[in-house]
Design an enzyme around this catalytic site. Structure first.
Site, PDB file in Angstrom:
ATOM      1  N   ASP A   1     -11.200  -4.730  -6.488  1.00 33.23           N
ATOM      2  CA  ASP A   1     -11.266  -3.668  -7.487  1.00 33.23           C
ATOM      3  C   ASP A   1     -11.473  -4.314  -8.843  1.00 33.23           C
ATOM      4  O   ASP A   1     -10.792  -5.294  -9.184  1.00 33.23           O
ATOM      5  CB  ASP A   1      -9.967  -2.854  -7.512  1.00 33.23           C
ATOM      6  CG  ASP A   1      -9.847  -1.908  -6.332  1.00 33.23           C
ATOM      7  OD1 ASP A   1     -10.843  -1.732  -5.601  1.00 33.23           O
ATOM      8  OD2 ASP A   1      -8.756  -1.351  -6.140  1.00 33.23           O
TER       9      ASP A   1
ATOM     10  N   SER B   1      -6.021   1.283   4.383  1.00 33.27           N
ATOM     11  CA  SER B   1      -6.664   0.722   3.199  1.00 33.27           C
ATOM     12  C   SER B   1      -7.556  -0.459   3.547  1.00 33.27           C
ATOM     13  O   SER B   1      -7.153  -1.372   4.273  1.00 33.27           O
ATOM     14  CB  SER B   1      -5.612   0.270   2.184  1.00 33.27           C
ATOM     15  OG  SER B   1      -6.214  -0.435   1.116  1.00 33.27           O
TER      16      SER B   1
ATOM     17  N   GLU C   1     -15.272   5.908  -6.485  1.00 32.88           N
ATOM     18  CA  GLU C   1     -14.602   4.744  -7.049  1.00 32.88           C
ATOM     19  C   GLU C   1     -15.639   3.660  -7.347  1.00 32.88           C
ATOM     20  O   GLU C   1     -15.870   2.761  -6.525  1.00 32.88           O
ATOM     21  CB  GLU C   1     -13.533   4.196  -6.096  1.00 32.88           C
ATOM     22  CG  GLU C   1     -12.329   5.106  -5.919  1.00 32.88           C
ATOM     23  CD  GLU C   1     -11.197   4.435  -5.157  1.00 32.88           C
ATOM     24  OE1 GLU C   1     -11.374   3.280  -4.713  1.00 32.88           O
ATOM     25  OE2 GLU C   1     -10.138   5.064  -5.015  1.00 32.88           O
TER      26      GLU C   1
ATOM     27  N   TRP D   1     -15.475   1.170  -9.066  1.00 31.84           N
ATOM     28  CA  TRP D   1     -14.855  -0.144  -9.253  1.00 31.84           C
ATOM     29  C   TRP D   1     -14.481  -0.823  -7.943  1.00 31.84           C
ATOM     30  O   TRP D   1     -14.069  -1.979  -7.931  1.00 31.84           O
ATOM     31  CB  TRP D   1     -13.581   0.019 -10.084  1.00 31.84           C
ATOM     32  CG  TRP D   1     -12.568   0.948  -9.450  1.00 31.84           C
ATOM     33  CD1 TRP D   1     -11.657   0.638  -8.479  1.00 31.84           C
ATOM     34  CD2 TRP D   1     -12.391   2.340  -9.714  1.00 31.84           C
ATOM     35  NE1 TRP D   1     -10.920   1.735  -8.131  1.00 31.84           N
ATOM     36  CE2 TRP D   1     -11.338   2.806  -8.878  1.00 31.84           C
ATOM     37  CE3 TRP D   1     -13.002   3.247 -10.594  1.00 31.84           C
ATOM     38  CZ2 TRP D   1     -10.898   4.128  -8.886  1.00 31.84           C
ATOM     39  CZ3 TRP D   1     -12.559   4.564 -10.598  1.00 31.84           C
ATOM     40  CH2 TRP D   1     -11.522   4.992  -9.755  1.00 31.84           C
ATOM     41  N   HIS D   2     -14.633  -0.129  -6.822  1.00 35.81           N
ATOM     42  CA  HIS D   2     -14.163  -0.619  -5.526  1.00 35.81           C
ATOM     43  C   HIS D   2     -15.351  -1.169  -4.727  1.00 35.81           C
ATOM     44  O   HIS D   2     -16.239  -0.424  -4.324  1.00 35.81           O
ATOM     45  CB  HIS D   2     -13.495   0.529  -4.770  1.00 35.81           C
ATOM     46  CG  HIS D   2     -12.942   0.149  -3.426  1.00 35.81           C
ATOM     47  ND1 HIS D   2     -11.595  -0.002  -3.178  1.00 35.81           N
ATOM     48  CD2 HIS D   2     -13.563  -0.098  -2.239  1.00 35.81           C
ATOM     49  CE1 HIS D   2     -11.411  -0.319  -1.905  1.00 35.81           C
ATOM     50  NE2 HIS D   2     -12.601  -0.381  -1.315  1.00 35.81           N
TER      51      HIS D   2
ATOM     52  N   ALA E   1      -5.479   5.183  -0.266  1.00 31.70           N
ATOM     53  CA  ALA E   1      -5.468   5.216   1.194  1.00 31.70           C
ATOM     54  C   ALA E   1      -4.043   5.131   1.730  1.00 31.70           C
ATOM     55  O   ALA E   1      -3.130   4.630   1.071  1.00 31.70           O
ATOM     56  CB  ALA E   1      -6.295   4.061   1.744  1.00 31.70           C
TER      57      ALA E   1
ATOM     58  N   GLN F   1       0.830  -1.202   0.000  1.00 31.46           N
ATOM     59  CA  GLN F   1       0.000   0.000   0.000  1.00 31.46           C
ATOM     60  C   GLN F   1       0.866   1.255   0.000  1.00 31.46           C
ATOM     61  O   GLN F   1       0.551   2.249  -0.662  1.00 31.46           O
ATOM     62  CB  GLN F   1      -0.939   0.001   1.209  1.00 31.46           C
ATOM     63  CG  GLN F   1      -1.982   1.102   1.190  1.00 31.46           C
ATOM     64  CD  GLN F   1      -2.965   0.951   0.045  1.00 31.46           C
ATOM     65  OE1 GLN F   1      -3.242  -0.160  -0.403  1.00 31.46           O
ATOM     66  NE2 GLN F   1      -3.499   2.067  -0.425  1.00 31.46           N
TER      67      GLN F   1
END
Length: 319
Positions: free
Chosen positions: A188, A179, A236, A238-239, A174, A153
């Protein structure tokens, strides 16, 4: 519908008997709603957006509930743990994970063999993507991210800052420890086409079905523009975050992000009114317990999750 006669062939049928028959039929019909215990993903829930019914049940003292000390680690585990840049993830010594490549269904792609998820999240992902394909969706969704280590991350944050600038990195990436990917409960999406080309997943067109129905399988679209002031992460589509079917249903119906939902649940303590929800999997009763001790039913039809803040959430399948 034919009316029920009170007399037939000289035999008197009591109104009380008729009422009891109607109540018995309603009870049996209601029993068909219950598929199995637990709060995992539904195997074949209905589609078409939110299908749940959320209500409040006045508290009834349960003789089979026992106040049980679960320890401080219980606060930091479970499907409802909140993780953001100011509520950091508590990394366990061991974390059960499953390789998506080895466990996925045939209805979607995965980036490579390095993508991992918690087993319950992978099961729910398979159910969601199989249902998407069954209703006419194409096999183009590609899972490009799952579990991440703290070091990875940090790498992503540094890389984003270098390529896009510090402001962009802070809005879309993040902090290490902040995260949700650390939990193993997040995926994702991207798009991968037959000709080898790819595209960003935006949740529109045929893919809108996924974003509109994911709650029926225990998933939520975690970040939305309207909630950026609460999540500190920009839109987002896609998350996706796995929280379990009952909780995803409530969040979708009430338009709550996870930060809001964690606070919302605190108005349903064990000794007060309980939250109830009828969802794709059946009917559930939910209550909150502050601290590390929770009132647990004396059966197996429940799950308990910490919120990573200050308490535990018990989710019980209603009989």
């Amino acid at each position: 519908m034919r009316r029920t006669r009170r007399r037939r062939r000289g035999v008197y049928i009591s109104p009380v008997f008729i009422l009891l028959c109607v109540l018995a039929a309603a009870f049996l019909a209601g029993g068909l709603l219950f598929h199995r215990a637990g709060s995992g993903s539904a195997s074949a829930p209905p589609s078409g957006g939110s299908v749940g019914s959320v209500g409040v049940r006045e508290h009834v003292e349960r003789a089979d509930c026992v106040l049980t000390e679960l320890g401080v680690e219980a606060l930091y585990t479970g499907e409802l743990i909140l993780v953001n840049n100011w509520t950091l993830y508590h990394f366990p010594e061991e974390q059960p994970l499953e390789c998506v490549f080895d466990g996925k269904s045939a209805s979607y792609y995965v980036r490579d063999k390095e993508v991992y998820l918690a087993p319950e999240a992978l099961e729910a992902l398979n159910a969601l993507m199989d249902a998407f394909q069954d209703q006419g969706g194409s096999k183009t969704v590609n899972v490009v991210a799952g579990y991440r280590t703290k070091d990875f991350q940090q790498h992503l944050l540094d890389q984003s800052a270098e390529l896009n600038g510090e402001d962009h990195a802070q809005r879309f990436v993040a902090q290490p420890g902040g995260s949700e990917h650390h939990t193993g409960l997040v995926v994702d999406f991207s798009l991968l086409f037959e000709d080898g080309s790819s595209a960003e997943y935006e949740g529109i067109g045929e893919y809108a079905w996924i974003n509109q129905n994911c709650q029926n399988f225990g998933w939520i679209v975690r970040y939305d523009t309207d909630k950026e002031h609460l999540t500190a992460i920009a839109d987002e589509p896609w998350h996706f975050r796995y929280v379990g079917v009952p909780h995803a249903t409530v969040m979708a119906e009430k338009g709550l992000c996870l930060e809001e939902y964690i606070d919302y649940l605190k108005q349903f303590p064990y000794d007060g009114p309980h939250l109830t929800v009828d969802c794709a999997e059946g009917s559930y009763e939910i209550w909150y317990c502050a601290g590390t001790a929770a009132w647990l039913p004396d059966d197996e039809a429940y799950t308990v999750s910490g919120n990573n803040v200050d308490g535990l959430v018990v989710t019980r399948r209603m009989e």
